[in-house]
Design an enzyme around this catalytic site. Structure first.
Site, PDB file in Angstrom:
ATOM      1  N   SER A 124       0.851  -1.201   0.000  1.00 35.98           N
ATOM      2  CA  SER A 124       0.000   0.000   0.000  1.00 35.98           C
ATOM      3  C   SER A 124       0.882   1.245   0.000  1.00 35.98           C
ATOM      4  O   SER A 124       2.030   1.196   0.463  1.00 35.98           O
ATOM      5  CB  SER A 124      -0.865   0.003   1.266  1.00 35.98           C
ATOM      6  OG  SER A 124      -1.544   1.223   1.404  1.00 35.98           O
ATOM      7  N   TYR A 133      -2.365  -0.333  10.280  1.00 33.29           N
ATOM      8  CA  TYR A 133      -2.319  -0.708   8.863  1.00 33.29           C
ATOM      9  C   TYR A 133      -0.994  -0.253   8.240  1.00 33.29           C
ATOM     10  O   TYR A 133      -0.306  -1.022   7.565  1.00 33.29           O
ATOM     11  CB  TYR A 133      -3.508  -0.057   8.145  1.00 33.29           C
ATOM     12  CG  TYR A 133      -3.630  -0.410   6.684  1.00 33.29           C
ATOM     13  CD1 TYR A 133      -4.079  -1.658   6.283  1.00 33.29           C
ATOM     14  CD2 TYR A 133      -3.290   0.524   5.692  1.00 33.29           C
ATOM     15  CE1 TYR A 133      -4.192  -1.978   4.937  1.00 33.29           C
ATOM     16  CE2 TYR A 133      -3.405   0.212   4.349  1.00 33.29           C
ATOM     17  CZ  TYR A 133      -3.863  -1.040   3.972  1.00 33.29           C
ATOM     18  OH  TYR A 133      -3.962  -1.354   2.637  1.00 33.29           O
ATOM     19  N   ALA A 186       1.826   0.505   9.778  1.00 34.97           N
ATOM     20  CA  ALA A 186       2.952  -0.252  10.346  1.00 34.97           C
ATOM     21  C   ALA A 186       3.070  -1.617   9.665  1.00 34.97           C
ATOM     22  O   ALA A 186       4.176  -2.066   9.333  1.00 34.97           O
ATOM     23  CB  ALA A 186       2.767  -0.426  11.852  1.00 34.97           C
ATOM     24  N   SER A 187       1.927  -2.269   9.416  1.00 31.28           N
ATOM     25  CA  SER A 187       1.965  -3.594   8.777  1.00 31.28           C
ATOM     26  C   SER A 187       2.505  -3.498   7.355  1.00 31.28           C
ATOM     27  O   SER A 187       3.275  -4.347   6.904  1.00 31.28           O
ATOM     28  CB  SER A 187       0.571  -4.245   8.780  1.00 31.28           C
ATOM     29  OG  SER A 187      -0.316  -3.603   7.879  1.00 31.28           O
ATOM     30  N   LYS A 188       2.126  -2.436   6.639  1.00 37.66           N
ATOM     31  CA  LYS A 188       2.544  -2.314   5.232  1.00 37.66           C
ATOM     32  C   LYS A 188       4.000  -1.815   5.118  1.00 37.66           C
ATOM     33  O   LYS A 188       4.703  -2.211   4.193  1.00 37.66           O
ATOM     34  CB  LYS A 188       1.586  -1.394   4.470  1.00 37.66           C
ATOM     35  CG  LYS A 188       0.150  -1.929   4.380  1.00 37.66           C
ATOM     36  CD  LYS A 188       0.039  -3.202   3.557  1.00 37.66           C
ATOM     37  CE  LYS A 188      -1.405  -3.587   3.272  1.00 37.66           C
ATOM     38  NZ  LYS A 188      -1.533  -4.785   2.432  1.00 37.66           N
ATOM     39  N   ILE A 240      -8.181   2.044  -4.527  1.00 39.62           N
ATOM     40  CA  ILE A 240      -8.663   1.148  -5.577  1.00 39.62           C
ATOM     41  C   ILE A 240     -10.095   0.746  -5.220  1.00 39.62           C
ATOM     42  O   ILE A 240     -10.374   0.387  -4.071  1.00 39.62           O
ATOM     43  CB  ILE A 240      -7.762  -0.121  -5.668  1.00 39.62           C
ATOM     44  CG1 ILE A 240      -6.269   0.255  -5.781  1.00 39.62           C
ATOM     45  CG2 ILE A 240      -8.219  -1.004  -6.825  1.00 39.62           C
ATOM     46  CD1 ILE A 240      -5.871   1.059  -6.984  1.00 39.62           C
TER      47      ILE A 240
HETATM   48  N1  LIG Z   1      -8.471  -1.237  -2.196  1.00 33.43           N
HETATM   49  C1  LIG Z   1      -7.535  -0.330  -2.002  1.00 33.43           C
HETATM   50  O1  LIG Z   1      -7.708   0.857  -2.254  1.00 33.43           O
HETATM   51  C2  LIG Z   1      -6.197  -0.731  -1.457  1.00 33.43           C
HETATM   52  C3  LIG Z   1      -5.257   0.287  -1.256  1.00 33.43           C
HETATM   53  C4  LIG Z   1      -4.007  -0.061  -0.778  1.00 33.43           C
HETATM   54  C5  LIG Z   1      -3.711  -1.384  -0.522  1.00 33.43           C
HETATM   55  N2  LIG Z   1      -4.645  -2.343  -0.710  1.00 33.43           N
HETATM   56  C6  LIG Z   1      -4.263  -3.716  -0.396  1.00 33.43           C
HETATM   57  O2  LIG Z   1      -4.655  -4.584  -1.430  1.00 33.43           O
HETATM   58  C7  LIG Z   1      -4.931  -5.883  -0.906  1.00 33.43           C
HETATM   59  C8  LIG Z   1      -6.281  -6.337  -1.401  1.00 33.43           C
HETATM   60  O3  LIG Z   1      -7.245  -5.402  -0.969  1.00 33.43           O
HETATM   61  P1  LIG Z   1      -8.734  -5.373  -1.554  1.00 33.43           P
HETATM   62  O4  LIG Z   1      -9.129  -3.957  -1.619  1.00 33.43           O
HETATM   63  O5  LIG Z   1      -8.838  -6.245  -2.740  1.00 33.43           O
HETATM   64  O6  LIG Z   1      -9.494  -6.006  -0.292  1.00 33.43           O
HETATM   65  P2  LIG Z   1     -10.596  -7.130  -0.188  1.00 33.43           P
HETATM   66  O7  LIG Z   1     -11.145  -7.035   1.183  1.00 33.43           O
HETATM   67  O8  LIG Z   1     -11.539  -7.049  -1.344  1.00 33.43           O
HETATM   68  O9  LIG Z   1      -9.719  -8.480  -0.339  1.00 33.43           O
HETATM   69  C9  LIG Z   1      -8.946  -8.990   0.706  1.00 33.43           C
HETATM   70  C10 LIG Z   1      -9.150 -10.492   0.769  1.00 33.43           C
HETATM   71  O10 LIG Z   1      -8.382 -11.014   1.873  1.00 33.43           O
HETATM   72  C11 LIG Z   1      -9.156 -12.025   2.505  1.00 33.43           C
HETATM   73  N3  LIG Z   1      -8.752 -12.205   3.893  1.00 33.43           N
HETATM   74  C12 LIG Z   1      -8.909 -11.315   4.917  1.00 33.43           C
HETATM   75  N4  LIG Z   1      -8.458 -11.855   6.059  1.00 33.43           N
HETATM   76  C13 LIG Z   1      -7.994 -13.097   5.770  1.00 33.43           C
HETATM   77  C14 LIG Z   1      -7.398 -14.137   6.539  1.00 33.43           C
HETATM   78  N5  LIG Z   1      -7.218 -14.012   7.863  1.00 33.43           N
HETATM   79  N6  LIG Z   1      -6.998 -15.280   5.917  1.00 33.43           N
HETATM   80  C15 LIG Z   1      -7.199 -15.426   4.585  1.00 33.43           C
HETATM   81  N7  LIG Z   1      -7.778 -14.486   3.805  1.00 33.43           N
HETATM   82  C16 LIG Z   1      -8.183 -13.336   4.386  1.00 33.43           C
HETATM   83  C17 LIG Z   1     -10.584 -11.497   2.428  1.00 33.43           C
HETATM   84  O11 LIG Z   1     -11.543 -12.526   2.625  1.00 33.43           O
HETATM   85  C18 LIG Z   1     -10.616 -10.881   1.034  1.00 33.43           C
HETATM   86  O12 LIG Z   1     -11.064 -11.784   0.057  1.00 33.43           O
HETATM   87  C19 LIG Z   1      -4.848  -5.749   0.617  1.00 33.43           C
HETATM   88  O13 LIG Z   1      -3.606  -6.228   1.060  1.00 33.43           O
HETATM   89  C20 LIG Z   1      -4.952  -4.256   0.841  1.00 33.43           C
HETATM   90  O14 LIG Z   1      -4.304  -3.847   2.023  1.00 33.43           O
HETATM   91  C21 LIG Z   1      -5.896  -2.058  -1.171  1.00 33.43           C
END
Ligand SMILES: NC(=O)c1ccc[n+]([C@@H]2O[C@H](COP(=O)([O-])OP(=O)(O)OC[C@H]3O[C@@H](n4cnc5c(N)ncnc54)[C@H](O)[C@@H]3O)[C@@H](O)[C@H]2O)c1
Length: 263
Positions: free
Chosen positions: A149, A162, A164-166, A195
């Protein structure tokens, strides 16, 4: 149907393992890899949503197999990875899109929320990567792409855990890349921002609630901060992920590449 050009056989005969494939960016990546010829091993905690991903792949004539587990259960993760590696001699590509996001003031975060965030976004990814990295080292080939992220590069208010994790995930990515480069393994991260997925919809709802605005007003504010003037699409991210997983990106490793509309 992809909005971008699909390279039909780019991943033909590749085994691609994807965490967080039940939804959002992970699902879109899985569909694109399958469209480009890969056999996708899709993983998620949510069985129903994973099934939808598998259905989408099947409809497009692609191949996948589903693995349901919680990435924070380390023992279960090791057992799953061992059984996958028992069936598949080689994993070519590992993509981690698993993740969870919160908007919480630091002073209100309890221990459970902090630890869950770090366990999913960092620790789970680390321990799922370990057995797969061993397989890639043995085969002298591998591509690992972590969906991190922009919050892993810049601090964000209400995102201390969040972020810190990233930051941790980006550090892990860069360090692992240096360690395994000599085995023909590339490790990179993509750093998206804003996104349009369920995760962002939930964050906008939360922001609207905290600031007592409507969902539309809060969404408008989100978009105003993006120079390109729109939210990103999961397809924007999957285009970058598949490029980094391809041999055309062989000379790129240890990078954390922003995909954020200029933000
Ligand atoms: N959407 C954004 O704007 C955005 C921005 C920056 C970073 N991200 C990163 O992109 C990645 C995907 O995000 P997204 O928007 O598609 O989110 P999302 O919630 O649509 O998808 C995340 C998926 O992870 C799964 N998940 C959650 N906890 C879990 C666990 N304990 N074990 C197994 N699976 C688990 C969920 O069921 C889900 O299908 C994430 O790492 C997020 O931090 C997203």
């Amino acid at each position: 149907m992809s909005i971008y050009r699909v390279f039909r056989d780019r991943f033909k005969d590749y085994k691609v393992l994807i965490s967080g494939a039940g939804n959002g960016i992970g699902r879109t990546c899985a569909i694109r890899f399958a469209q480009e010829g890969a056999h996708c091993l899709i993983c998620d905690i949510n069985e129903k949503e994973l099934e939808e991903t598998a259905e989408n792949i099947k409809k497009l004539g692609g191949h996948s197999e589903s693995h349901v587990f919680d990435i924070t259960h380390t023992r279960q993760v090791f057992e799953k990875m061992n059984s996958i590696l028992h069936t598949h001699a080689q994993i070519h590509v590992l993509v981690h899109s698993v993740g969870i996001g919160y908007e919480t003031q630091f002073i209100d975060i309890d221990e459970e929320e902090w630890i869950r965030c770090i366990n999913i976004n960092l620790n789970g990814i680390v321990f799922m990567t370990q057995p797969i990295a061993k397989n890639m080292i043995k085969n002298r080939y591998g591509k690992i792409v972590n969906v991190s992220s922009q919050a892993g590069k810049f601090g964000r208010s209400l995102h201390t855990h969040y972020s810190a994790s990233k930051f941790g995930l980006n550090g892990f990515t860069q360090s692992l890349a240096l360690e395994v480069a000599k085995y023909g393994i590339n490790v990179n991260a993509v750093c998206p921002s804003r996104i349009h997925t369920k995760m962002i919809t939930a964050l906008i709802e939360e922001r609207a609630r905290i600031s007592r605005k409507t969902y539309e007003e809060a969404k408008e504010e989100y978009i105003r901060g993006i120079p390109i003037g729109r939210m990103g699409l999961p397809e924007d991210v999957s285009a970058l992920v598949t490029f980094l997983a391809s041999d055309e990106a062989s000379y790129i490793t240890g990078q954390c590449i922003s995909i954020s509309g200029g933000r």
